[in-house]
Design an enzyme around this catalytic site. Sequence first.
Site, PDB file in Angstrom:
ATOM      1  N   LYS A   1     -26.778  55.266 109.705  1.00 56.73           N
ATOM      2  CA  LYS A   1     -26.470  55.424 111.022  1.00 56.73           C
ATOM      3  C   LYS A   1     -27.512  56.617 111.434  1.00 56.73           C
ATOM      4  O   LYS A   1     -28.107  57.172 111.047  1.00 56.73           O
ATOM      5  CB  LYS A   1     -25.010  56.144 111.069  1.00 56.73           C
ATOM      6  CG  LYS A   1     -23.989  55.179 111.153  1.00 56.73           C
ATOM      7  CD  LYS A   1     -22.777  56.363 111.131  1.00 56.73           C
ATOM      8  CE  LYS A   1     -21.546  55.335 110.900  1.00 56.73           C
ATOM      9  NZ  LYS A   1     -21.310  54.486 111.869  1.00 56.73           N
TER      10      LYS A   1
ATOM     11  N   ARG B   1     -13.583  47.823 106.906  1.00 59.78           N
ATOM     12  CA  ARG B   1     -12.737  46.744 106.588  1.00 59.78           C
ATOM     13  C   ARG B   1     -12.796  45.994 105.117  1.00 59.78           C
ATOM     14  O   ARG B   1     -12.041  45.280 104.636  1.00 59.78           O
ATOM     15  CB  ARG B   1     -13.559  45.627 107.769  1.00 59.78           C
ATOM     16  CG  ARG B   1     -14.660  45.021 107.582  1.00 59.78           C
ATOM     17  CD  ARG B   1     -15.525  44.376 108.529  1.00 59.78           C
ATOM     18  NE  ARG B   1     -15.883  45.412 109.914  1.00 59.78           N
ATOM     19  CZ  ARG B   1     -16.381  45.030 110.969  1.00 59.78           C
ATOM     20  NH1 ARG B   1     -16.467  43.743 110.997  1.00 59.78           N
ATOM     21  NH2 ARG B   1     -16.586  45.930 111.698  1.00 59.78           N
TER      22      ARG B   1
END
Length: 498
Positions: free
Chosen positions: A281, A355
């Site tokens: 990120k 996920r």
Amino acid sequence: MDYNIVYCTTEKLHTPALVVGIYEDEKLSLSAQHIDKVSGHYLSKLITHGDFTGKIGQTLLLFALPGVESERVLLMGCGKKSEFNTNKLREAWLGTVKVLQKTGANRATACLLELKNEKQDSAQWARLIVETAEYALYHYDQTKSKKDTDSSKLEKISLLLEEVTLQPNIEQGITWGKAIGKGVKLARDLANLPGNICTPTYLADSACKVAQQYREQIYAQIINQDDMEKLGMGALLSVAKGSVEPPKFIILEYKGTKQDEQPIVLIGKGVTFDSGGISLKPADRMDEMKYDMSGAASVLGTIKACAELKLPIHMVGIIPSVENLPSGKANKPGDIVTSLDGKTIEVLNTDAEGRLILCDALTYSKRYHPKTVIDIATLTGACIIALGAHASGLLSNNQDLANQLIAAGEASGDRVWQLPLWEDYQSQLKSNFADIANVGGREAGTITAACFLARFTENLCWAHLDIAGTAWLGGKEKGATGRPVSLLTQYLIQCTQK
Ligand code: BES
Ligand code: MN
Ligand code: ZN
């Protein structure tokens, strides 16, 4: 904080601080009218002179008003009367409690029950008052060297009630508010901790502490890395292997019933820090990724609230917890991993790690033959773009369940907004090399994330809450909100009322 109900007329009430509402249009609330009368129209004059308009958020502290028994009168702006609702009550009361806290009063009596209209439920109104006060009084100092130990003198908040028949409802509301307040506080405390303290191991220890505290009702079980390997949680483990922090798979079972009911399972994303992994990120605001375990925190907070209330339900909390870091052992884009249910997953972006851990938790949940499964996760930045900080995203394969959660959101003020989970989006997750890809491109990011999870929830009655926008506030007010503990507890209370 202590809460109780008092019966008295406003003008005779002898209390260190009296809180009365003032509207922007119709001006004085009932209690304010009483005060106005005995004080020689002090409040009316104040308003005519333009010193108080009644705008939402406005407060004014008055000391020793002539003719009034209470030492202080604190005016609370309520905005327009016709627009006053639970949201406005929260906004007005939140600021008011913060003012009260700074006064010399050790007790306050709040004339807030009279501000409710007939449509609003009195128990929910009282619950919101208590919950909001607890929220306002929250103070973080876990990692400050100087604890400014409670400079506030405030010990008790009394709610003024005129209709005696409502007493049981108000008492119920206060009980709910206090329990939820405790759950919210636990969630905020955990989420606010930095990643170097709140690791997966720390989360597991915290879960055990909660179980210990309510040992009659809660049973904790921690699955360690070796056992996860034996079970075959390949998706979860692939995220964990980039970090030296060992992953933890935390299970809390709450049993508030004697019968062997099918449980409601809550699954909370517990990424204690999300750097993105090899798909790193950007640096700006990356610190906020310590909040990537807010789903886990909300599951712990909700279980605590349930245990406090001794809710007659069977519930299981599951927290897959890992740290997502880049390293020589980390997942790489293009890697293919095998999940607990045997499906292979192409990890196209290592930053879509939530996920990967949730899919194994969803598969694991099936062994409980659950009635319902709800997962709670700070899953997608796209959800912040779609809904901002006001509503959590809701996606579900069962419209009844979705409706119940929407209703719980409205009742608690901790709202959700549903997005579609149509088959049409599934094609975005196609992989040429595995059964499924872990990302679905730029479009509809929140929906494709849920579509990914949906592939692991066949035969389950399941809902997904994306709390990326609601779990914490950024900027000057940076801090965890404890959402959606209030929503989830309300949902579980509803489940007991059917
Ligand atoms: N934890 C993040 C989601 C997130 C980002 C929550 C910012 C709150 C604020 C999640 O693991 C993530 O990185 N999601 C990616 C998914 C993408 C790679 C498909 C995202 O939203 O960018
Ligand atoms: Mn991520
Ligand atoms: Zn994440």
